[in-house]
Scaffold this motif. Structure first.
Motif, PDB file in Angstrom:
ATOM      1  N   VAL A 109      29.475   7.499   2.095  1.00  0.00           N
ATOM      2  CA  VAL A 109      29.004   8.584   1.231  1.00  0.00           C
ATOM      3  C   VAL A 109      29.619   8.385  -0.153  1.00  0.00           C
ATOM      4  O   VAL A 109      30.843   8.280  -0.276  1.00  0.00           O
ATOM      5  N   ILE A 124      25.328  11.447  -2.476  1.00  0.00           N
ATOM      6  CA  ILE A 124      25.491  12.872  -2.176  1.00  0.00           C
ATOM      7  C   ILE A 124      24.274  13.690  -2.636  1.00  0.00           C
ATOM      8  O   ILE A 124      23.798  13.538  -3.751  1.00  0.00           O
ATOM      9  N   ARG A 140      20.172  15.529  -7.762  1.00  0.00           N
ATOM     10  CA  ARG A 140      20.802  15.162  -6.500  1.00  0.00           C
ATOM     11  C   ARG A 140      20.111  15.801  -5.283  1.00  0.00           C
ATOM     12  O   ARG A 140      20.621  15.703  -4.166  1.00  0.00           O
ATOM     13  N   ILE A 163      24.834   6.921   1.760  1.00  0.00           N
ATOM     14  CA  ILE A 163      24.266   8.201   1.345  1.00  0.00           C
ATOM     15  C   ILE A 163      24.816   8.611  -0.013  1.00  0.00           C
ATOM     16  O   ILE A 163      26.025   8.828  -0.170  1.00  0.00           O
ATOM     17  N   VAL A 222      21.236  12.655   6.369  1.00  0.00           N
ATOM     18  CA  VAL A 222      21.948  13.031   5.134  1.00  0.00           C
ATOM     19  C   VAL A 222      22.859  14.226   5.393  1.00  0.00           C
ATOM     20  O   VAL A 222      24.028  14.251   4.973  1.00  0.00           O
ATOM     21  N   LEU A 223      22.347  15.212   6.080  1.00  0.00           N
ATOM     22  CA  LEU A 223      23.139  16.410   6.369  1.00  0.00           C
ATOM     23  C   LEU A 223      24.345  16.076   7.247  1.00  0.00           C
ATOM     24  O   LEU A 223      25.478  16.511   6.967  1.00  0.00           O
ATOM     25  N   ASP A 266      22.977  17.563  -3.257  1.00  0.00           N
ATOM     26  CA  ASP A 266      23.492  18.929  -3.405  1.00  0.00           C
ATOM     27  C   ASP A 266      22.671  19.932  -2.604  1.00  0.00           C
ATOM     28  O   ASP A 266      23.175  20.959  -2.150  1.00  0.00           O
ATOM     29  N   ALA A 305      25.877  13.246   7.617  1.00  0.00           N
ATOM     30  CA  ALA A 305      26.860  12.432   6.882  1.00  0.00           C
ATOM     31  C   ALA A 305      27.735  13.308   5.998  1.00  0.00           C
ATOM     32  O   ALA A 305      28.943  13.091   5.886  1.00  0.00           O
ATOM     33  N   GLN A 306      27.128  14.315   5.368  1.00  0.00           N
ATOM     34  CA  GLN A 306      27.881  15.134   4.421  1.00  0.00           C
ATOM     35  C   GLN A 306      28.732  16.202   5.093  1.00  0.00           C
ATOM     36  O   GLN A 306      29.625  16.763   4.449  1.00  0.00           O
ATOM     37  N   GLU A 333      28.927   8.864  -4.774  1.00  0.00           N
ATOM     38  CA  GLU A 333      28.384   9.743  -5.805  1.00  0.00           C
ATOM     39  C   GLU A 333      27.137   9.189  -6.469  1.00  0.00           C
ATOM     40  O   GLU A 333      26.673   9.719  -7.475  1.00  0.00           O
TER      41      GLU A 333
END
Length: 498
Positions: A202, A281, A319, A279, A263-264, A283, A266-267, A204
């Motif tokens: 993950v 990030i 994002r 991934i 994505v969810l 928002d 991973a974050q 930026e």
């Protein structure tokens, strides 16, 4: 709370920074309140305190005495039935209780001549009489009085305990948060090990690259190893909008959902169902998936769809990840296609360039790849075998120009006569050129003769359609891009007429 020492023991040799912090700061000493609760409450208390039986035996001497009195009275009543049956020679005699009359003796009508004079009639029924005796009512007062006083005392004990525990709210909440953190991490670890998840990277950046992505739920509902994984790359610089076409049941919506879930996951700190995942990030994850209405608010399926789409367009940022499934299907074909086309242009030309996956049956949208530099076409592959199709569930580059709706309808069990009729209608429809870039039929809605029928043959279209379309064109309301598209259409129409 009793298990907390065992939990701390399990964390004693961890090398994880997060787990070490949880162990040191997340478990205040709750020994005192834990002992107080354990010594006061039974292991499995009833749902409501009014039922009684909440306070443990031996906790309060006065409560134990009241319980013994009530228990002794019930034992006396239980023995009364056997004694009275023997004394009166009435085998069917019963001693029962209800809230209206308390304890009573019930005798059936054939045995009323055997009732002793000491019995006092209390109630007459169709097939029986109910009686009481002085001894029975005396014991009833003892039992009910003891029961009532016991429940009152239990409630008082419980409320006092609650006041004591209230002083421990903050440490208990801190402990609960720590336990919740451990619970989530253990769940992540277990499912990641069992389902062969991988650790994502993950960063930026804005690029989302998932190799071998899978749907974490769907793959558990089908035989192991049969889920078809797919590679997905989307970013704001080059591959901003992926237009995914393909037939029904091919797996377009599943691909959209699994990208959002990867994505969810991973974050939130979980391994992900993929071979490899990088991934950038996000928002926010915006979705317009499924079809539903809101009857209570007077909103149709299409209005709900438009409300959600408007929210996406007004709030998506650089994002954001946008997942769109079948935008425009809740209205007419031409209106829906126009909205889907314009929405894709809007997302592409937006300054923030949100990363977007768009699953659609509007194959005309694949032409946008030639018009917009950051649009990419993908399709979910199928294999044709005569009139049959095999879903490969693999996402490949390039668009798809068939929805195979009739084949899917046949797979669903539609009558064969209906399928044949649908094929005939489809053949007649396909005789007309109704693609977005080549047809002028959909552009002539304002003509005085009305909208041209899709079932008319191409020879029935007026050879002056180009002039008719030009005369209807409102040049004050058309953008330069739309003008170029219109010019392309008119040229192709003129070529066809020649």
């Amino acid at each position: 709370m009793v298990q907390i020492p065992a939990v701390l023991a399990c964390l004693s040799d961890t090398n994880s920074k997060l787990l070490t912090e949880v162990r040191k700061k997340g478990f205040p000493d709750l020994g005192e309140v834990s002992s107080r609760l354990a010594s006061t409450l039974v292991d499995e208390p009833p749902v409501q305190i009014a039922e009684g039986g909440v306070v443990r035996e031996g906790c309060h001497e006065g409560l134990d005495e009241l319980r013994d009195a009530a228990s002794g009275g019930r034992e006396w009543v239980a023995g009364l039935q056997a004694r009275e049956r023997e004394a009166t020679d009435i085998p069917s005699l019963k001693v029962s209780y209800n809230k209206a009359f308390g304890y009573y003796i019930e005798v059936t009508r054939p045995n009323l001549d055997k009732v002793p004079e000491s019995y006092v009639r209390k109630q007459t029924l169709v097939n029986a009489e109910r009686f009481i005796t002085p001894d029975l009512k005396e014991w009833e007062a003892k039992i009910l009085g003891a029961d009532e006083r016991a429940k009152t005392l239990e409630k008082e004990i419980f409320l006092n305990l609650r006041e004591e525990v209230a002083e421990w709210v903050l440490p208990i909440q801190e402990t609960a948060r720590s336990i919740a953190t451990l619970d989530v991490l253990c769940s992540f670890a277990e499912v990641s090990r069992e389902q062969d998840y991988v650790r994502p990277t993950v960063d930026e950046g804005l690029r989302i690259e998932i190799n071998g992505s899978r749907h974490p739920v769907v793959e558990t509902l089908i035989p192991a190893g049969t889920f078809v994984a797919n590679d997905v790359i989307v970013d704001g610089a080059r591959d901003q909008i992926l237009i995914i076409t393909g037939p029904n049941m091919a797996g377009k919506s599943t691909i959209l959902r699994q990208v959002g879930l990867v994505v969810l996951m991973a974050q939130v700190g979980c391994f992900v169902p993929a071979r490899e995942a990088k991934i950038g990030i996000a928002d926010r994850i915006f979705t317009r998936v499924g079809a539903s209405d809101n009857l209570a608010r007077g909103e149709s399926t299409f209005l709900v769809e438009m409300n959600e789409a408007a929210n996406i367009l007004n709030n998506a940022g650089e994002r954001s990840l946008v997942l769109l499934d079948e935008i425009g299907r809740g209205t007419s074909t031409f209106d829906g296609l126009s909205i889907a086309w314009a929405m894709t242009e809007y997302l592409h030309n937006s300054d923030v360039r949100p990363r977007t996956l768009f699953a659609t049956h509007y194959h005309e949208l694949t032409e946008l790849e030639d018009l917009l530099p950051r649009v990419r076409n993908f399709s979910v592959a199928v294999r044709e075998r005569g009139d049959d199709i095999v879903f490969l569930h693999t996402m490949i580059p390039g668009g798809c120009d068939h929805s195979y709706g009739i084949q899917v309808a046949r797979l669903a069990g539609m009558p064969s006569s209906l399928i044949q009729g649908a094929k005939r209608v489809l053949q007649r429809l396909e005789q007309n050129d109704i693609s977005l870039m080549q047809s002028t039929v959909r552009r002539s809605r304002k003509a005085s003769i009305g909208q041209i029928s899709l079932f008319e043959s191409s020879g029935e279209v007026s050879r002056h359609a180009v002039l008719d379309t030009l005369s209807e064109l409102d040049v004050d309301q058309i953008t330069p891009v739309e003008a170029l598209v219109k010019l392309q259409e008119l040229k192709q129409e003129a070529d066809l007429e020649e």
